[in-house]
Design an enzyme around this catalytic site. Structure first.
Site, mmCIF file in Angstrom:
data_model
loop_
_atom_site.group_PDB
_atom_site.id
_atom_site.type_symbol
_atom_site.label_atom_id
_atom_site.label_comp_id
_atom_site.label_asym_id
_atom_site.label_seq_id
_atom_site.Cartn_x
_atom_site.Cartn_y
_atom_site.Cartn_z
ATOM 1 N N HIS A 34 34.117 -3.665 43.795
ATOM 2 C CA HIS A 34 33.005 -4.496 44.291
ATOM 3 C C HIS A 34 33.372 -5.974 44.224
ATOM 4 O O HIS A 34 33.054 -6.743 45.136
ATOM 5 C CB HIS A 34 31.749 -4.294 43.425
ATOM 6 C CG HIS A 34 31.194 -2.915 43.450
ATOM 7 N ND1 HIS A 34 31.255 -2.063 42.360
ATOM 8 C CD2 HIS A 34 30.535 -2.236 44.413
ATOM 9 C CE1 HIS A 34 30.668 -0.928 42.648
ATOM 10 N NE2 HIS A 34 30.221 -0.992 43.894
ATOM 11 N N GLN A 58 20.084 8.176 50.320
ATOM 12 C CA GLN A 58 21.427 8.644 50.671
ATOM 13 C C GLN A 58 21.951 9.703 49.702
ATOM 14 O O GLN A 58 23.110 10.086 49.777
ATOM 15 C CB GLN A 58 22.392 7.468 50.786
ATOM 16 C CG GLN A 58 22.733 6.761 49.481
ATOM 17 C CD GLN A 58 23.547 5.490 49.734
ATOM 18 O OE1 GLN A 58 23.042 4.484 50.172
ATOM 19 N NE2 GLN A 58 24.843 5.564 49.449
ATOM 20 N N VAL A 173 40.610 -0.908 45.829
ATOM 21 C CA VAL A 173 41.201 -1.390 44.570
ATOM 22 C C VAL A 173 41.439 -0.173 43.678
ATOM 23 O O VAL A 173 40.560 0.687 43.547
ATOM 24 C CB VAL A 173 40.265 -2.401 43.871
ATOM 25 C CG1 VAL A 173 40.868 -2.873 42.544
ATOM 26 C CG2 VAL A 173 40.013 -3.594 44.789
HETATM 27 O O1 PAF Z 1 28.747 1.908 49.372
HETATM 28 C C1 PAF Z 1 27.662 1.840 48.754
HETATM 29 O O2 PAF Z 1 27.615 1.467 47.586
HETATM 30 C C2 PAF Z 1 26.365 2.232 49.440
HETATM 31 O O3 PAF Z 1 26.562 3.297 50.298
HETATM 32 C C3 PAF Z 1 25.697 1.055 50.179
HETATM 33 C C4 PAF Z 1 26.558 0.536 51.312
HETATM 34 C C5 PAF Z 1 25.413 -0.064 49.193
HETATM 35 C C6 PAF Z 1 24.359 1.518 50.774
HETATM 36 O O4 PAF Z 1 23.494 1.972 49.792
#
Ligand code: PAF
Length: 278
Positions: A34, A58, A173
């Site tokens: 990140h 999701q 990474v």
């Molecule tokens: O990759 C992620 O962490 C998630 O799929 C995202 C893009 C933040 C959407 O919730």
């Protein structure tokens, strides 16, 4: 660094930011992967916005939404060190108030590979990302190559809906032994953590076979499967050798190809990929 949790506040804070604005959507529990997205955004934009939201839409009913790792205080400390301007960390009720009923579906691209194993996953991703893009209105948005299909899906979404946002893909990474960084690596016990090396090792072996001239996609899939089968703690879910842009499975690797896989190690379902022929 300003931290806000409501739509009203994020709109007001965003309006005050100098452009261009780079945006990094995350589900928190931040790691170096990140932070690489945040650093890329920092170097390419005047302002950087990060969202932290574990998006229930999701996750499938039997997936790890409830146990997904969360540590907002630690995330905020890390983002402060990266000179982020604005963090949006909304509640589920703020993002999806009662009666929320609009979804974004990218069609077949979201139904193959990860989408076939995780029905509704990309519909949830596309919906939350669209909602975040509407709120933040970034000039650029940053996604990790580790989630290769997500990158393809988001590019399609932005193209189909005509959103004026540049999607920037940042390389994966990895830990020193090759394991792709993931918030879900925290599920691995020490033995499983060692076993998890096999994922990146199998992909590297496939890329080396490609470099030596192997163009038969099925031979590359077989090679990855055999290497993972050699690690008893890992269970392969799928391996794919597909066109890197359309994600259509290939029989001959005659164009840039995404070699991707998902595997279970204990209760962690991990994904990884490598691109060959670029
Ligand atoms: O990759 C992620 O962490 C998630 O799929 C995202 C893009 C933040 C959407 O919730």
């Amino acid at each position: 660094m300003k931290v806000v949790a409501t739509i009203k506040d994020v709109r007001a804070a965003r309006a005050a930011l100098p452009s261009p604005v780079g945006f990094v959507p995350t589900m928190g529990y931040l790691h170096e992967g990140h932070l690489a997205l945040v650093r890329a955004a920092r170097t390419q934009n005047q302002s950087v916005v990060v969202s932290i939201f574990v998006n229930p839409k999701q996750f499938g009913p039997n997936e790890d939404y409830a146990s997904y790792p969360r540590d907002l205080d630690r995330d905020l400390r890390l983002l402060e060190q990266e000179a982020v301007d604005l963090v949006f960390a909304p509640s589920v009720e703020e993002m999806y108030p009662p009666g929320f009923s609009t979804f974004v579906d990218v069609g077949p691209l979201g139904e193959i590979l990860e989408g076939a194993r995780r029905p509704g996953h990309f519909r949830g991703v596309a919906t939350v990302v669209t909602r975040l893009f509407c709120l933040i209105q970034p000039d650029r948005a940053y996604f990790g190559q580790k989630d290769a299909q997500q990158c393809v899906v988001i590019k399609k979404l932005v193209a189909d809906l005509g959103m004026p946002i540049e999607i920037v893909t940042v390389p994966t990474v990895r830990e020193p032994d090759g394991l792709a960084m993931s918030s879900r690596n925290v599920y691995l016990d020490p033995d499983q953590r060692i076993a998890a090396r096999v994922l990146s090792a199998s992909l590297r072996a496939a890329a080396e076979a490609y470099e030596r001239g192997e163009r038969n996609a099925e031979a590359l899939r077989r090679l990855v499967s055999q290497i993972i089968a050699g690690e008893p703690r890992a269970q392969l879910d799928y391996v794919s050798v597909a066109d890197a842009e359309t994600l259509e499975e290939l029989s001959t690797v005659d164009r840039p190809a995404l070699i991707s896989l998902a595997a279970w190690i204990g209760r962690a379902r991990l994904i990884d990929n490598i691109i060959v022929g670029q």
